[in-house]
Scaffold this motif. Structure first.
Motif, short mmCIF file in Angstrom:
data_model
loop_
_atom_site.label_atom_id
_atom_site.label_comp_id
_atom_site.label_asym_id
_atom_site.label_seq_id
_atom_site.Cartn_x
_atom_site.Cartn_y
_atom_site.Cartn_z
N PHE A 275 0.84 -1.20 0.00
CA PHE A 275 0.00 0.00 0.00
C PHE A 275 0.88 1.25 0.00
CE2 PHE A 275 -2.07 3.42 2.39
CZ PHE A 275 -3.22 3.58 1.67
N MET A 276 1.92 1.25 0.86
CA MET A 276 2.78 2.43 0.94
C MET A 276 3.50 2.66 -0.39
SD MET A 276 4.31 2.42 4.73
CE MET A 276 5.02 0.82 4.86
N MET A 359 11.70 -5.37 19.30
CA MET A 359 11.03 -6.03 18.19
C MET A 359 11.81 -7.29 17.82
SD MET A 359 8.74 -3.62 17.11
CE MET A 359 8.56 -3.53 15.37
N PHE B 39 -5.05 7.73 6.14
CA PHE B 39 -5.62 6.38 6.10
C PHE B 39 -4.64 5.36 6.69
CE2 PHE B 39 -6.75 2.41 3.92
CZ PHE B 39 -8.09 2.35 4.23
N MET B 40 -3.41 5.43 6.16
CA MET B 40 -2.40 4.47 6.61
C MET B 40 -2.13 4.63 8.11
SD MET B 40 -0.43 2.18 5.30
CE MET B 40 0.89 1.18 5.92
N MET B 44 -2.47 1.77 11.02
CA MET B 44 -1.37 1.37 11.89
C MET B 44 -1.71 1.66 13.35
SD MET B 44 0.72 0.13 9.76
CE MET B 44 2.31 -0.07 10.48
N MET B 264 6.64 -0.43 21.03
CA MET B 264 5.73 -0.34 19.90
C MET B 264 5.11 1.03 19.81
SD MET B 264 5.73 -2.76 17.95
CE MET B 264 4.39 -2.24 16.90
N PHE B 271 7.05 6.21 13.34
CA PHE B 271 6.62 5.77 12.02
C PHE B 271 5.63 6.75 11.42
CE2 PHE B 271 3.41 3.79 9.41
CZ PHE B 271 4.18 3.26 8.40
N TRP B 275 6.33 8.55 7.91
CA TRP B 275 5.41 8.28 6.80
C TRP B 275 4.84 9.59 6.24
CZ3 TRP B 275 3.74 5.56 3.01
CH2 TRP B 275 2.41 5.59 2.58
#
Lengths: 412, 410
Positions: A275-276, A359, B39-40, B44, B264, B271, B275
């Motif tokens: 998607f990205m 992670m 949206f992304m 997330m 996280m 993130f 982005w």
């Protein structure tokens, strides 16, 4: 040089700033895509490999139902013999048998319920990295039966060290009482708290003895040298099982069946990544569309004139496409050059971000990830961008067909 | 010559639509970019939110008090006193939504067919139910009645593994502080289900007083959990509890208790920012290009305006205004589109096809996009501020043209 090509090249540089800006957009996206895709490839490879090699192996032979519900009594006879035959006949020695049970392990001070795994001391190191991760003491020697290796966290929780004794209490395959006293010969440190807390290994024959297994085992674990060979080995093992043991119901399972979560975690990561990437590519394509549409519109008069002189609209369309090919090609070359430089550098030093360590522990990664440098990871992104740009130029090129030479020459 | 803002706006607006195709393409790019950013991010966020909620559910509690050794060595030996008056006073603060105390020990549970290692938790049913493990998690049977209930509740997966069911008896074996095996049969009075099936296998619940009696530790407990109002803002709650708790215990927030979760959350914040900036950069090339072209075709016009006495500053302002309008329309449409696509999805997107993969990450099989106002504002601010900054270059160039040269440019 072909005249159309030369025209296209010169046309590009009529607005050098605009061309460079568009090329820069491509280069930016190319570098980003190359970097991210190689990083992804690298991560996935490492994630699959590390988690399979640590314990599960690539392929296992088991009884039906054992995979979803590992019960001790879902076992099969003569596992060690079968494994021996497989080694002889298929020429693969990275294979080992295991039997798994559950027991309460007690030291002088503490008791914990743990998973006890009976392993072949000689072959286990070939299918699992755990024996190589012994931080204190040594792995099972295969000579003395009453030996055990346990994880670091378990050793800490039980407050024991190498040389101490552990009492195991559980129930055997027949439902009877199973008990034994073993000596701790080694402590492994796998980095995964789950493994280090809950798993212990003892020699297979000792396990079979204590848990009344006779010569039964629960699984034959196979490790292959390359992930891509899994399918091929699975077929070989399957045909061995069908031809040599026609009446057994043994299943040959590959890593995806053994650990479906692994592939799915990758799939969900891939789909969000796609998607990205798609958004990035669409944005670059819009940039190209804008540039090419502008360059077509501002040349309306010029195009009118050359059409009046006999240039076909089709050839003009070709010219515009050729300009785009040149521009996108430039973006591709510069992008791939910069991108591969960046990736090769990062592949040397590794890549890490804050939070990587946490992670990593969860997904069997190391604390630095190394991007995978391959043609596929280098070229996939740029080629898709290249194609996207060409597609974007189709509309401006097609518009040329609507051009009427006389009107076009008069256009302001 | 200074122009009133109305005139400037009108001029900018009309200039935009002189080449409507170019403007529309650029707008489309901005809209797609802004939509993708929001949206992304919402997707997330939704995933991480869920991971954290599930994770806190696993603990559960925003801030917890333990014996300093307990996390490393979760044994009954490392127990603490029940809350004293001082601590109870802290719990009456409005920041505390609920608190409970539980005994948590490793145990082995056996049915007649199989046995498993589990975490045995002694709970106070009333206060525990406000922490997520509540009567509506029970899929079969009943919840524990009181702190003295004699029954046990196990997870559906564990019941399957042990080949047992509601109403049967199982034997639980653990250790008292003197290293003696403490065991006892319990009747299964309830079966619970959890979003993450690993939980169903890991935890079994009994009443706290019953367990305290079995372990011979009256008045002691393993864990005191406190819940605040928002998991994102636990710092003040942590301070409060920490200042009231005694010296011999250790207070930890959820982000410290489960460092994967804590990480996280911060990785996610990073993130989101990266982005948004990356998408903006991809957009910026087109934006600059559009403005460069717009200025380029108007060189003569700009020269004329300069000769007529318009100040270079006004030209700069004019072009920035044009860019601002373009960004504003793109942002508005992009935001609307994003909200319009996220809202219908908020009831959850089924991703059970990759459920086991999601479980590895700690999320469930339904993804609930979470539109966070902070992210929305961040995206808009970044686009406007960086957008104007990148427009500065073409605008500044336009304002420094020499009027005579510009007028004569062909």
């Amino acid at each position: 040089m072909n005249i159309t090509l030369r025209l296209a090249w010169r046309n590009l540089w009529r607005h050098s700033r605009r061309t460079w800006l568009t090329v820069a957009a491509m280069v930016f996206s190319n570098i980003l895509l190359i970097f991210l895709i190689s990083l992804q490839f690298g991560t996935y490879g490492m994630m699959i490999d590390n988690s399979l090699r640590s314990f599960t192996g690539h392929i296992q032979i088991q009884k039906p139902g054992y995979n979803s519900d590992p019960k001790m009594r879902l076992s099969f006879d003569k596992g060690v013999e079968i494994a021996g035959k497989l080694r002889d006949q298929l020429g693969i020695d990275t294979l080992s048998t295991r039997a798994t049970g559950f027991a309460l392990a007690s030291s002088e001070e503490r008791s914990y319920g743990i998973q006890i795994i009976g392993v072949e001391a000689e072959y286990e190191p070939r299918v699992s990295t755990l024996p190589g991760l012994i931080s204190e003491g040594r792995f099972l020697s295969g000579e003395n039966p009453e030996e055990i290796v346990i994880g670091k966290v378990l050793a800490r929780n039980l407050k024991v060290k190498v040389g101490d004794e552990l009492t195991l209490l559980g129930s055997g395959r027949d439902g009877g009482f199973a008990a034994g006293v073993v000596n701790i010969v080694g402590v492994f440190d796998s980095g995964s708290v789950d493994l280090d807390r809950s798993v212990a290994q003892v020699p297979l024959d000792y396990f079979q003895d204590v848990f009344s297994m006779d010569h039964q085992v629960n699984s034959i674990v196979v490790s292959v040298s390359e992930l891509s060979e899994t399918e091929q080995w699975k077929d070989k093992l399957q045909s061995f099982v069908t031809s040599n043991m026609p009446d057994s119901d043994l299943l040959v399972l590959d890593w995806n069946q053994l650990q479906p979560g692994l592939k799915q975690a990758i799939q969900s990561d891939v789909s969000s990544a796609i998607f990205m990437y798609a958004v990035l590519i669409v944005l670059v394509a819009f940039s190209v569309l804008n540039t090419q549409l502008m360059s077509v519109l501002e040349r309306t008069r010029e195009f009118g004139t050359v059409m009046a002189l006999g240039f076909r609209p089709g050839r003009l369309g070709l010219l515009v496409l050729l300009e785009t090919v040149l521009m996108a090609g430039l973006g591709l070359i510069i992008g791939v050059a910069c991108g591969s430089l960046l990736v090769s550098y990062v592949a040397e030093v590794g890549f890490s971000y804050p939070g990587m360590a946490e992670m990593a522990a969860r997904f069997h990664l190391e604390e630095r990830i190394y991007p995978s440098v391959s043609f596929l990871s280098m070229l996939t992104g740029p080629v898709v961008i290249f194609i996207g740009c060409l597609l974007a130029a189709i509309y401006p090129a097609l518009r040329l067909r609507l051009l009427q030479p006389v009107e076009a020459m008069r256009a302001v | 010559m200074r122009l009133p803002i109305n005139t400037m706006l009108t001029l900018a607006w009309r200039n935009l639509w002189r080449n409507h195709r170019r403007t529309l393409i650029m707008l489309a790019a901005i809209i797609i970019g802004v939509w993708a950013m929001i949206f992304m991010t919402a997707m997330m966020r939704g995933m991480v939110d869920q991971m954290i909620k599930e994770g806190i559910q696993n603990l559960p509690g925003h801030v917890q008090i333990h014996h300093p050794e307990f996390l490393d060595d979760p044994s009954v030996v490392n127990s603490i006193d029940e809350p004293d008056e001082k601590l109870l006073e802290a719990f009456s603060n409005t920041m505390v939504r609920a608190w409970t105390s539980r005994i948590k020990v490793p145990a082995v549970v056996s049915s007649e067919y199989d046995n498993r290692g589990v975490v045995l938790i002694g709970i106070e049913p009333d206060s525990e139910s406000r922490f997520g493990f509540s009567p509506d998690r029970i899929s079969e049977g009943r919840y524990l009645d009181s702190g003295d209930d004699k029954g046990i509740i196990i997870g559906a997966r564990l019941a399957q593994r042990l080949e047992t069911r509601l109403g049967k008896r199982i034997v639980v074996m653990t250790q008292d502080p003197d290293n003696n095996i403490a065991d006892r049969g319990f009747r299964i009075v309830g079966i619970y289900s959890a979003t993450l099936s690993a939980q169903e296998e890991a935890f079994i619940y009994v009443a706290k007083n019953t367990l305290a009696k079995l372990l011979k530790i009256p008045g002691r407990t393993s864990e005191i959990a406190v819940m605040g109002h928002d998991y994102r803002e636990i710092a003040p709650l942590y301070e409060l509890i920490n200042s009231f708790a005694g010296k011999e215990v250790q207070v930890r927030g959820w982000d410290e208790l489960d460092s994967y979760l804590g990480t996280m959350l911060s990785v996610m914040d990073g993130f989101v920012l990266i982005w948004i900036v990356v998408i903006f950069l991809a957009l910026s090339f087109g934006l600059v290009n559009t403005l460069v072209m717009a200025v380029f075709e108007r060189v003569r016009e700009i020269g004329l305006m300069l000769s007529l006495g318009m100040r270079p500053g006004t030209i700069l302002y004019q072009i920035l205004l044009e860019s601002f309008l373009l960004l504003l329309i793109g942002l508005a449409a992009g935001n609307i589109l994003a909200v319009a696509t996220i809202k219908p999805l908020e009831s959850g997107i089924d991703i059970s096809g990759v459920a086991q993969g999601m479980e590895m990450m700690g999320a469930g099989s339904v993804l609930y996009p979470a539109l966070d106002a902070g992210d929305l504002i961040l995206a808009n601010i970044i686009v406007v501020v960086l957008g104007l900054l990148t427009s500065l270059l073409p605008a500044w160039r336009a304002s420094t043209y020499d009027p005579v040269e510009a007028i004569n440019k062909t």
